[in-house]
Design an enzyme around this catalytic site. Sequence first.
Site, PDB file in Angstrom:
ATOM      1  N   LYS A  21       4.901 -13.271 -47.767  1.00  0.00           N
ATOM      2  CA  LYS A  21       4.687 -14.852 -47.553  1.00  0.00           C
ATOM      3  C   LYS A  21       3.063 -15.038 -47.046  1.00  0.00           C
ATOM      4  O   LYS A  21       2.763 -15.945 -47.553  1.00  0.00           O
ATOM      5  CB  LYS A  21       5.665 -15.352 -46.340  1.00  0.00           C
ATOM      6  CG  LYS A  21       7.077 -15.340 -46.785  1.00  0.00           C
ATOM      7  CD  LYS A  21       7.904 -16.064 -45.697  1.00  0.00           C
ATOM      8  CE  LYS A  21       7.888 -15.387 -44.411  1.00  0.00           C
ATOM      9  NZ  LYS A  21       8.352 -14.075 -44.207  1.00  0.00           N
ATOM     10  N   ARG A  96      13.231 -22.250 -40.723  1.00  0.00           N
ATOM     11  CA  ARG A  96      13.773 -20.937 -40.507  1.00  0.00           C
ATOM     12  C   ARG A  96      15.328 -21.173 -40.153  1.00  0.00           C
ATOM     13  O   ARG A  96      15.908 -20.502 -40.140  1.00  0.00           O
ATOM     14  CB  ARG A  96      13.131 -20.111 -39.636  1.00  0.00           C
ATOM     15  CG  ARG A  96      12.259 -19.045 -40.184  1.00  0.00           C
ATOM     16  CD  ARG A  96      11.701 -18.097 -38.948  1.00  0.00           C
ATOM     17  NE  ARG A  96      11.206 -16.986 -39.096  1.00  0.00           N
ATOM     18  CZ  ARG A  96       9.725 -16.636 -39.215  1.00  0.00           C
ATOM     19  NH1 ARG A  96       9.036 -17.471 -39.381  1.00  0.00           N
ATOM     20  NH2 ARG A  96       9.597 -15.348 -39.161  1.00  0.00           N
ATOM     21  N   ARG A 135       1.610  -2.311 -41.268  1.00  0.00           N
ATOM     22  CA  ARG A 135       0.784  -3.322 -41.567  1.00  0.00           C
ATOM     23  C   ARG A 135      -0.253  -3.733 -40.521  1.00  0.00           C
ATOM     24  O   ARG A 135       0.034  -3.753 -39.243  1.00  0.00           O
ATOM     25  CB  ARG A 135       1.277  -4.516 -42.442  1.00  0.00           C
ATOM     26  CG  ARG A 135       2.035  -5.487 -41.543  1.00  0.00           C
ATOM     27  CD  ARG A 135       2.732  -6.680 -42.341  1.00  0.00           C
ATOM     28  NE  ARG A 135       3.391  -7.401 -41.204  1.00  0.00           N
ATOM     29  CZ  ARG A 135       4.059  -8.577 -41.561  1.00  0.00           C
ATOM     30  NH1 ARG A 135       4.289  -8.808 -42.952  1.00  0.00           N
ATOM     31  NH2 ARG A 135       4.710  -9.175 -40.837  1.00  0.00           N
ATOM     32  N   ARG A 169       0.129  -6.617 -35.109  1.00  0.00           N
ATOM     33  CA  ARG A 169       1.050  -7.555 -34.653  1.00  0.00           C
ATOM     34  C   ARG A 169       1.876  -6.775 -33.501  1.00  0.00           C
ATOM     35  O   ARG A 169       2.323  -5.706 -33.986  1.00  0.00           O
ATOM     36  CB  ARG A 169       2.003  -8.390 -35.371  1.00  0.00           C
ATOM     37  CG  ARG A 169       1.080  -9.474 -35.960  1.00  0.00           C
ATOM     38  CD  ARG A 169       1.756 -10.211 -37.090  1.00  0.00           C
ATOM     39  NE  ARG A 169       3.158 -10.614 -36.632  1.00  0.00           N
ATOM     40  CZ  ARG A 169       3.995 -11.074 -37.455  1.00  0.00           C
ATOM     41  NH1 ARG A 169       3.482 -11.584 -38.634  1.00  0.00           N
ATOM     42  NH2 ARG A 169       5.272 -11.305 -37.013  1.00  0.00           N
ATOM     43  N   ARG A 180      14.550  -8.897 -36.777  1.00  0.00           N
ATOM     44  CA  ARG A 180      13.842 -10.000 -37.430  1.00  0.00           C
ATOM     45  C   ARG A 180      14.350 -10.068 -38.839  1.00  0.00           C
ATOM     46  O   ARG A 180      14.791 -11.350 -39.238  1.00  0.00           O
ATOM     47  CB  ARG A 180      12.421  -9.767 -37.675  1.00  0.00           C
ATOM     48  CG  ARG A 180      11.460  -9.904 -36.493  1.00  0.00           C
ATOM     49  CD  ARG A 180      10.203  -9.234 -36.426  1.00  0.00           C
ATOM     50  NE  ARG A 180       9.377 -10.098 -37.285  1.00  0.00           N
ATOM     51  CZ  ARG A 180       8.308  -9.434 -37.601  1.00  0.00           C
ATOM     52  NH1 ARG A 180       7.811  -8.178 -37.305  1.00  0.00           N
ATOM     53  NH2 ARG A 180       7.531 -10.093 -38.529  1.00  0.00           N
TER      54      ARG A 180
HETATM   55  P1  AMP Z   1       6.248 -14.909 -38.335  1.00  0.00           P
HETATM   56  O1  AMP Z   1       4.755 -14.621 -38.179  1.00  0.00           O
HETATM   57  O2  AMP Z   1       6.498 -15.943 -39.388  1.00  0.00           O
HETATM   58  O3  AMP Z   1       6.763 -13.316 -39.013  1.00  0.00           O
HETATM   59  O4  AMP Z   1       6.852 -14.953 -37.025  1.00  0.00           O
HETATM   60  C1  AMP Z   1       6.523 -14.232 -36.116  1.00  0.00           C
HETATM   61  C2  AMP Z   1       7.946 -14.644 -35.130  1.00  0.00           C
HETATM   62  O5  AMP Z   1       7.587 -16.023 -34.535  1.00  0.00           O
HETATM   63  C3  AMP Z   1       9.233 -14.778 -35.439  1.00  0.00           C
HETATM   64  O6  AMP Z   1       9.890 -13.299 -35.446  1.00  0.00           O
HETATM   65  C4  AMP Z   1       9.836 -15.867 -34.374  1.00  0.00           C
HETATM   66  O7  AMP Z   1       9.979 -15.170 -33.298  1.00  0.00           O
HETATM   67  C5  AMP Z   1       8.818 -16.644 -34.479  1.00  0.00           C
HETATM   68  N1  AMP Z   1       8.929 -17.907 -35.354  1.00  0.00           N
HETATM   69  C6  AMP Z   1       7.938 -18.153 -36.299  1.00  0.00           C
HETATM   70  N2  AMP Z   1       8.436 -19.082 -37.191  1.00  0.00           N
HETATM   71  C7  AMP Z   1       9.485 -19.772 -36.440  1.00  0.00           C
HETATM   72  C8  AMP Z   1      10.315 -20.519 -36.879  1.00  0.00           C
HETATM   73  N3  AMP Z   1       9.924 -21.592 -37.882  1.00  0.00           N
HETATM   74  N4  AMP Z   1      11.454 -20.703 -36.228  1.00  0.00           N
HETATM   75  C9  AMP Z   1      11.714 -20.002 -35.150  1.00  0.00           C
HETATM   76  N5  AMP Z   1      11.000 -19.028 -34.788  1.00  0.00           N
HETATM   77  C10 AMP Z   1       9.800 -18.738 -35.421  1.00  0.00           C
END
Ligand code: AMP
Length: 226
Positions: A21, A96, A135, A169, A180
């Site tokens: 993404k 989400r 990554r 990360r 996740r």
């Molecule tokens: P990402 O960078 O999109 O993989 O997000 C990293 C982490 O941030 C996720 O594992 C969640 O803990 C939190 N997170 C990101 N976007 C959302 C969302 N829209 N709703 C809830 N938690 C989120």
Amino acid sequence: MTDTMTKSAVLILLGPPGAGKGTQARMLEEKFGLVQLSTGDLLRAAVAAGTEAGKAAKAAMDSGGLVSDEIVLAIIKDRLGEPDTKKGVILDGFPRTAVQAAALDELLADQGMSIGAAISLEVDDAAMVERVSGRYTCGNCGEGYHDSFKQPAVAGICDKCGSSDFKRRADDNAETVGARLEAYHAQTAPLISYYDGQGALKRVDAMGEIDRIAADLAAIVTEVAA
Ligand code: AMP
């Protein structure tokens, strides 16, 4: 040079961690001048800045669970209120949950806007653990790399900007990826049928070459924004 679009587009990228993404959103940003809005990036910035929202979000993020709808919606509403988003946005990692999807519909309706496309990046879960746990990115320009699939041409130097500052990360490890993926299937994957019901869903095979996937996505953006 960016391709021209006659309508401002709201695009949603759906897919599990590791589906690409962020990579694809960055490519669309460059090609079409759209603004990438990643709730993950916004939350990581809030954690780093030590804000109240960041403090409240940290535990869920560390464990691979979802942050509360309330916190995420407050953050995204603020960001969507900034003028640069009028050019059109790619939502990366948002919505989400069903609550977030309904809130987004309302937010857009209030501004006379609607969703151009919700694009589901279709991948094999089994490949995601390796993709995510290897990554890392350039800390300066954000270019993405991978221990097995894409190392810089000169070890330790970013191909794009020459920086030697790389970062990983904290949640990109094999243990957290499992949680996740579970959160994705339980809470986010149902949005695929939600957007299908709205006639907004597009599916893209996201297991192949990055450039082929980017071309498939660009064709969708061109179609919905023409
Ligand atoms: P990402 O960078 O999109 O993989 O997000 C990293 C982490 O941030 C996720 O594992 C969640 O803990 C939190 N997170 C990101 N976007 C959302 C969302 N829209 N709703 C809830 N938690 C989120």
